[in-house]
Write an enzyme that holds these catalytic residues in place. Structure first.
Site, PDB file in Angstrom:
ATOM      1  N   GLY A 156       0.861  -1.184   0.000  1.00 30.40           N
ATOM      2  CA  GLY A 156       0.000   0.000   0.000  1.00 30.40           C
ATOM      3  C   GLY A 156       0.899   1.236   0.000  1.00 30.40           C
ATOM      4  O   GLY A 156       2.081   1.152  -0.343  1.00 30.40           O
ATOM      5  N   ILE A 158       2.105   2.903   2.499  1.00 28.88           N
ATOM      6  CA  ILE A 158       3.228   2.826   3.447  1.00 28.88           C
ATOM      7  C   ILE A 158       4.298   1.872   2.902  1.00 28.88           C
ATOM      8  O   ILE A 158       5.490   2.185   2.930  1.00 28.88           O
ATOM      9  CB  ILE A 158       2.750   2.407   4.854  1.00 28.88           C
ATOM     10  CG1 ILE A 158       1.893   3.531   5.452  1.00 28.88           C
ATOM     11  CG2 ILE A 158       3.934   2.085   5.758  1.00 28.88           C
ATOM     12  CD1 ILE A 158       1.339   3.262   6.837  1.00 28.88           C
ATOM     13  N   ILE A 236       5.802  -3.437  10.674  1.00 30.92           N
ATOM     14  CA  ILE A 236       5.309  -2.107  11.079  1.00 30.92           C
ATOM     15  C   ILE A 236       3.795  -2.023  10.824  1.00 30.92           C
ATOM     16  O   ILE A 236       3.214  -0.942  10.893  1.00 30.92           O
ATOM     17  CB  ILE A 236       6.039  -0.958  10.344  1.00 30.92           C
ATOM     18  CG1 ILE A 236       5.988  -1.130   8.819  1.00 30.92           C
ATOM     19  CG2 ILE A 236       7.482  -0.851  10.779  1.00 30.92           C
ATOM     20  CD1 ILE A 236       4.759  -0.673   8.160  1.00 30.92           C
ATOM     21  N   ARG A 238       0.588  -4.533  11.862  1.00 27.71           N
ATOM     22  CA  ARG A 238      -0.117  -4.772  13.115  1.00 27.71           C
ATOM     23  C   ARG A 238       0.444  -6.041  13.744  1.00 27.71           C
ATOM     24  O   ARG A 238       0.743  -7.015  13.047  1.00 27.71           O
ATOM     25  CB  ARG A 238      -1.620  -4.954  12.880  1.00 27.71           C
ATOM     26  CG  ARG A 238      -2.406  -3.665  12.757  1.00 27.71           C
ATOM     27  CD  ARG A 238      -2.487  -2.910  14.090  1.00 27.71           C
ATOM     28  NE  ARG A 238      -3.234  -1.674  14.002  1.00 27.71           N
ATOM     29  CZ  ARG A 238      -2.690  -0.468  13.804  1.00 27.71           C
ATOM     30  NH1 ARG A 238      -1.388  -0.326  13.654  1.00 27.71           N
ATOM     31  NH2 ARG A 238      -3.447   0.604  13.752  1.00 27.71           N
ATOM     32  N   ASP A 262       7.855  -2.712  15.177  1.00 25.58           N
ATOM     33  CA  ASP A 262       7.210  -1.546  15.801  1.00 25.58           C
ATOM     34  C   ASP A 262       5.926  -2.002  16.476  1.00 25.58           C
ATOM     35  O   ASP A 262       5.432  -1.357  17.388  1.00 25.58           O
ATOM     36  CB  ASP A 262       6.901  -0.480  14.743  1.00 25.58           C
ATOM     37  CG  ASP A 262       6.277   0.766  15.353  1.00 25.58           C
ATOM     38  OD1 ASP A 262       6.710   1.166  16.449  1.00 25.58           O
ATOM     39  OD2 ASP A 262       5.358   1.349  14.739  1.00 25.58           O
ATOM     40  N   HIS A 286       5.499   0.617  19.308  1.00 23.89           N
ATOM     41  CA  HIS A 286       4.477   1.188  18.417  1.00 23.89           C
ATOM     42  C   HIS A 286       4.570   2.723  18.351  1.00 23.89           C
ATOM     43  O   HIS A 286       3.639   3.438  18.735  1.00 23.89           O
ATOM     44  CB  HIS A 286       3.073   0.745  18.865  1.00 23.89           C
ATOM     45  CG  HIS A 286       2.069   0.818  17.751  1.00 23.89           C
ATOM     46  ND1 HIS A 286       0.960   0.015  17.692  1.00 23.89           N
ATOM     47  CD2 HIS A 286       2.000   1.598  16.643  1.00 23.89           C
ATOM     48  CE1 HIS A 286       0.251   0.285  16.615  1.00 23.89           C
ATOM     49  NE2 HIS A 286       0.869   1.257  15.953  1.00 23.89           N
ATOM     50  N   ILE A 287       5.717   3.170  17.844  1.00 23.98           N
ATOM     51  CA  ILE A 287       5.946   4.623  17.748  1.00 23.98           C
ATOM     52  C   ILE A 287       6.089   5.060  16.293  1.00 23.98           C
ATOM     53  O   ILE A 287       6.628   6.129  16.016  1.00 23.98           O
ATOM     54  CB  ILE A 287       7.195   5.061  18.557  1.00 23.98           C
ATOM     55  CG1 ILE A 287       8.447   4.286  18.099  1.00 23.98           C
ATOM     56  CG2 ILE A 287       6.959   4.912  20.048  1.00 23.98           C
ATOM     57  CD1 ILE A 287       9.755   4.896  18.572  1.00 23.98           C
ATOM     58  N   GLY A 288       5.605   4.226  15.366  1.00 22.44           N
ATOM     59  CA  GLY A 288       5.795   4.525  13.945  1.00 22.44           C
ATOM     60  C   GLY A 288       5.377   5.927  13.545  1.00 22.44           C
ATOM     61  O   GLY A 288       6.075   6.606  12.799  1.00 22.44           O
ATOM     62  N   SER A 289       4.243   6.381  14.045  1.00 18.94           N
ATOM     63  CA  SER A 289       3.760   7.711  13.634  1.00 18.94           C
ATOM     64  C   SER A 289       4.108   8.783  14.668  1.00 18.94           C
ATOM     65  O   SER A 289       3.639   9.918  14.558  1.00 18.94           O
ATOM     66  CB  SER A 289       2.241   7.670  13.425  1.00 18.94           C
ATOM     67  OG  SER A 289       1.577   7.404  14.643  1.00 18.94           O
TER      68      SER A 289
HETATM   69  O1  LIG Z   1      -0.423   2.259  13.930  1.00 20.74           O
HETATM   70  C1  LIG Z   1      -0.702   3.401  13.725  1.00 20.74           C
HETATM   71  C2  LIG Z   1      -1.898   3.824  13.062  1.00 20.74           C
HETATM   72  O2  LIG Z   1      -2.710   2.970  12.682  1.00 20.74           O
HETATM   73  O3  LIG Z   1      -2.080   5.035  12.913  1.00 20.74           O
END
Ligand SMILES: O=CC(=O)O
Length: 319
Positions: A156, A158, A236, A238, A262, A286-289
């Site tokens: 996708g 990302i 990254i 889920r 992540d 879980h700090i990707g964003s």
């Molecule tokens: O994991 C982060 C999101 O879904 O925004």
């Protein structure tokens, strides 16, 4: 006319989002950052909108309690596996999320994890801290990105953003898998293959797929058994796309070289979880964003989702 009422599940959301909402709505902001589901459900009846950060499960029970006043909800996230979207929409409630604005930040975390896992950053640091540095020519050797095959599960936006960032590292070949070939794959010359082929051929396997019924538990023992012993696995997407015990076995038994996560199942990972003892795992919570600009943008977009819906306009990012 009185302003519509919007419930906010916590008081630590970037102010740019809250300020925007305040211009058009009357806000009920639950204090602190740990409101329980019960507290949210107690507060929600009578509100027109629900604006929230975190995995609040908006399902039939939630909607029954929220009652007929609820017209729109927006999660401050791209992922929406915590929302029963068909049921929300069936009730005529608008529902939005915040994709796109976080693509770059999440792609950056993916590249960070990939580099760290390939080059054994966590293990190196830990040996250094324990005074165990050895100046040997074959010590702490990692995996090259240059000339490698990178396989992306879920190409996708990302996935594509990650691939584009890896191009300058001189990747040899990009593979991807998913429902069907994608035109956007031409941008990076990626080849569409089956999941099995991707697992067998890739030096780096990157999971960038959302959590759905189809992807739930996709990475099990059999999947890790198909991967190269030298493979680096990155997630990254889920956590629940991967069976945590299977990944633990794969890393412990050296079925694969290393992993970078992540996301993991469960989140947060308990601090005494065995995964955290492994030298060949890079993991962040879980700090990707989680950059200042991205979280601000997400808060704003989610606020626009809410205000647009309440004004009868299309949401910025509807589901
Ligand atoms: O994991 C982060 C999101 O879904 O925004």
């Amino acid at each position: 006319m009185s302003k519509p009422k919007v419930l906010v599940n916590r008081d630590d959301i970037p102010t740019a989002g809250l300020d925007l909402l305040r211009t058009k709505c009357k806000l009920t902001i639950l204090p602190g950052s740990n409101s329980t589901r019960e507290e949210i459900l107690r507060a929600i009846p009578g509100h027109d909108g629900f604006y929230f950060f975190g995995h609040v499960n908006v399902n039939t029970d939630f909607l029954d309690i929220a009652g007929p006043s609820l017209k729109v909800i927006s999660t401050i996230s791209a992922g929406f596996d915590h929302l029963d979207v068909p049921e929300i929409k069936r009730r005529g409630i608008k529902v939005g999320h915040t994709p796109i604005v976080l693509n770059a930040a999440v792609a950056e975390i993916a590249v960070m994890l990939l580099l760290n896992a390939a080059r054994r950053a966590h293990e190196s640091r830990s040996l250094l801290e324990r005074g165990k540095v050895e100046a040997k020519p074959q010590w702490l050797l990692g995996q090259d990105i240059r000339g490698s095959t990178v396989g992306i599960v879920g190409l996708g936006m990302i996935g594509l953003a990650i691939a584009n960032r890896l191009v300058p590292f001189e990747v040899g070949r990009f593979l991807y898998t998913g429902h069907a070939p994608k035109k956007s794959a031409d941008e990076i010359g990626a080849e569409f293959v089956s999941l099995d082929d991707l697992l067998e051929l890739s030096d780096f396997v990157i999971v960038a797929t959302p959590l759905t019924i189809e992807t739930h538990g996709l990475f099990d023992d059999a999947a890790f058994d198909k991967m190269k012993k030298t493979a680096v696995f990155i997630n990254i997407g889920r956590g629940a796309v991967v069976k945590t015990d299977a990944l633990l076995r794969a890393l412990k038994e050296k079925k694969i070289f290393a992993a970078g996560l992540d996301v993991v199942d469960p989140e947060p990972l308990p601090k005494d979880h065995e995964l955290l003892t492994l030298p060949n795992l890079e993991i962040v919570p879980h700090i990707g964003s989680a950059t200042i600009k991205t979280r601000r943008d997400m808060a704003i977009v989610a606020a626009q989702n809410i205000t647009n819906a309440l004004e009868g306009k299309p949401l910025v990012y509807p589901l």
